[in-house]
Structures are given as structure tokens and as C-alpha cells.
Design an enzyme around this catalytic site. Structure first.
Site, PDB file in Angstrom:
ATOM      1  N   ALA A  10       0.340  -0.655  -0.229  1.00  0.00           N
ATOM      2  CA  ALA A  10       0.007  -0.032   0.010  1.00  0.00           C
ATOM      3  C   ALA A  10       0.359   1.127  -0.321  1.00  0.00           C
ATOM      4  CB  ALA A  10      -1.197   0.069   1.257  1.00  0.00           C
ATOM      5  N   MET A  11       0.176   2.687  -0.139  1.00  0.00           N
ATOM      6  CA  MET A  11       0.997   3.607  -0.180  1.00  0.00           C
ATOM      7  C   MET A  11       1.626   3.834   0.992  1.00  0.00           C
ATOM      8  SD  MET A  11       0.184   5.677  -3.321  1.00  0.00           S
ATOM      9  CE  MET A  11       0.290   7.463  -3.019  1.00  0.00           C
ATOM     10  N   LYS A  15       7.771   1.141  -0.799  1.00  0.00           N
ATOM     11  CA  LYS A  15       8.371   0.799  -1.732  1.00  0.00           C
ATOM     12  C   LYS A  15       9.975   1.023  -2.541  1.00  0.00           C
ATOM     13  CE  LYS A  15       4.017   1.264  -3.531  1.00  0.00           C
ATOM     14  NZ  LYS A  15       3.838   1.783  -2.302  1.00  0.00           N
ATOM     15  N   ASP A  86       9.800   0.705 -10.350  1.00  0.00           N
ATOM     16  CA  ASP A  86       9.612   1.424  -9.823  1.00  0.00           C
ATOM     17  C   ASP A  86       7.995   1.765 -10.285  1.00  0.00           C
ATOM     18  OD1 ASP A  86       9.082   2.985  -6.883  1.00  0.00           O
ATOM     19  OD2 ASP A  86       8.931   4.600  -7.504  1.00  0.00           O
ATOM     20  N   GLU A  87       6.862   2.298  -9.859  1.00  0.00           N
ATOM     21  CA  GLU A  87       5.874   2.423  -9.932  1.00  0.00           C
ATOM     22  C   GLU A  87       4.965   1.224 -10.906  1.00  0.00           C
ATOM     23  OE1 GLU A  87       3.734   4.079  -8.019  1.00  0.00           O
ATOM     24  OE2 GLU A  87       5.290   5.486  -6.888  1.00  0.00           O
ATOM     25  N   GLN A  89       2.667  -0.878 -11.090  1.00  0.00           N
ATOM     26  CA  GLN A  89       1.309  -0.508 -11.471  1.00  0.00           C
ATOM     27  C   GLN A  89       0.930   0.108 -13.005  1.00  0.00           C
ATOM     28  OE1 GLN A  89       2.763   0.662  -8.829  1.00  0.00           O
ATOM     29  NE2 GLN A  89       1.360   3.163  -8.869  1.00  0.00           N
ATOM     30  N   CYS A 144      -2.181   0.484   9.185  1.00  0.00           N
ATOM     31  CA  CYS A 144      -2.987   1.656   8.836  1.00  0.00           C
ATOM     32  C   CYS A 144      -3.228   2.686  10.258  1.00  0.00           C
ATOM     33  CB  CYS A 144      -4.590   0.611   9.059  1.00  0.00           C
ATOM     34  SG  CYS A 144      -6.523   2.140   9.872  1.00  0.00           S
ATOM     35  N   CYS A 146      -4.863   2.328  13.035  1.00  0.00           N
ATOM     36  CA  CYS A 146      -5.818   1.697  13.311  1.00  0.00           C
ATOM     37  C   CYS A 146      -4.254   0.546  13.901  1.00  0.00           C
ATOM     38  CB  CYS A 146      -7.105   0.984  13.233  1.00  0.00           C
ATOM     39  SG  CYS A 146      -7.008  -0.563  13.039  1.00  0.00           S
ATOM     40  N   CYS A 181      -6.276   0.108   6.943  1.00  0.00           N
ATOM     41  CA  CYS A 181      -6.903  -1.696   6.439  1.00  0.00           C
ATOM     42  C   CYS A 181      -8.605  -1.368   6.110  1.00  0.00           C
ATOM     43  CB  CYS A 181      -7.140  -2.341   7.450  1.00  0.00           C
ATOM     44  SG  CYS A 181      -8.321  -1.387   9.307  1.00  0.00           S
TER      45      CYS A 181
END
Length: 195
Positions: A10-11, A15, A86-87, A89, A144, A146, A181
């Protein structure tokens, strides 16, 4: 035998930092790296790959219709020992296939770093193809707010409201995205719909 690797998260999961550290490790041993990223990602300026913690390096940009295999062969990239993306996606499925062809034809490892899914929890085309054909798939985890594992790249507006409609690609960092999450993401969407 070389492999096609997909390292996703995730962000904010480091990465890009890990991609740049991997580049450094190869170069420290005297090996040549071809660092590339899709041209659509211009957050840090043209030809720069920069992590949130401040690591950076020059990068070759790949246009949406560019043939990576041909670029590799025509520009003497065949002397490289590893390709780091990189990137990833944002690459097309065809470009991912071209990277796999380089792995097979030249026995050069290709390490792809990127997001799994967009702000609507749908796979990006490049990521989808990597899940289908990568030889090694590894999740880079982050958390996250949380404390649970973050898996959603929630797009937010200037007031912190989760955005659920729009184009799949909108380049941004902490100003536009929050890693959450699934539970927090669903609760935030529900809370907003009740207002």
C-alpha cells in the site's frame, strides 16, 4: 536462472525506498542497474525516482506505448545485470510481458515495485499481469492508523473525506492518499454515507 519479481504494498510501505536500496546494493558490488519507471509518474519531477524518506536516483522514463524489450535491446541496456522498476502498476500488461521476455531471453532479473490496487480496491493492469506471471510475489507491509495491516490506498480530498469515484490514476502522495485496513476503509465510507 533469473526471475521476474513483484514486490507490492500500500501507499507508504517503502516500495520506492526498497527499490533504491536494492539499486545501491547491486551498484556497490560493481553491477549495472537499469532503473525505470512509467513516465506518467512525475510527482518528483522528470527522470527522478525519490522515496518519502529522501533517497533518490536518476531514472529512465517509460512511455505508455513504449516497447521496453526493444528499448532494452536498442540502447545497449543488454550490458545491465538487473532491471528495477518503480511504480510498475502503471505499466501496461504488454510491457509486463516484455519485461518477462527480457528475463527469459537474457537471464537478467527484473524487480518490480508497486501498488497492488487502486483507490477503489481494483487491480491496476500492470499489477494484475504481475500477479499472473511473476516468478516471485512479496508483500511489503505497512500499517493503518488503527495498527492493523494496511491494504487499501484510500483517495482523500482536502478535508480527509474518502473519495470513491473518479479516474483510476491520479498521481499523488500523502496529500491525496492514506493507507488503510479494509475495516477502517469500509467504516469511513459508511460514516460518510450516513451524513
Amino acid at each position: 536462472m533469473a526471475k521476474l519479481y513483484f514486490k507490492y504494498g500500500a501507499m507508504g510501505s517503502s516500495k520506492t525506498a526498497q527499490a533504491l536500496i536494492t539499486k545501491f546494493n547491486y551498484e556497490e558490488r560493481g553491477l549495472k542497474v537499469w532503473l525505470i519507471k512509467p513516465a506518467i509518474d512525475t510527482r518528483e519531477g522528470r527522470n527522478i525516482c525519490r522515496s518519502r524518506i529522501g533517497l533518490e536516483a536518476e531514472v529512465d522514463l517509460i512511455d505508455p506505448d513504449q516497447d521496453i524489450y526493444r528499448e532494452f535491446c536498442e540502447n545497449e541496456q543488454t550490458s545491465v545485470n538487473v532491471i528495477i522498476v518503480d511504480e510498475c502498476q502503471f505499466l501496461s500488461e504488454e510491457q509486463i510481458d516484455q519485461l518477462q521476455d527480457i528475463v527469459f531471453d537474457y537471464d537478467i532479473p527484473v524487480l518490480c515495485f508497486g501498488l497492488k490496487s487502486d483507490f477503489q480496491t481494483k487491480l491496476f493492469p500492470g499489477s494484475k499481469r504481475l500477479f499472473e506471471i511473476a516468478d516471485s510475489i512479496q508483500e511489503i507491509k505497512t500499517i493503518c492508523s488503527c495498527g492493523k495491516k494496511a491494504a487499501v490506498n484510500a483517495r482523500v480530498d482536502e478535508n480527509g473525506r474518502v473519495i470513491t469515484e473518479g479516474n483510476q490514476i491520479e498521481i499523488g502522495g500523502n496529500d491525496k492518499y492514506i493507507a488503510m485496513c479494509h475495516k477502517c476503509y469500509k467504516e469511513k465510507k459508511k460514516e460518510q454515507s450516513e451524513k
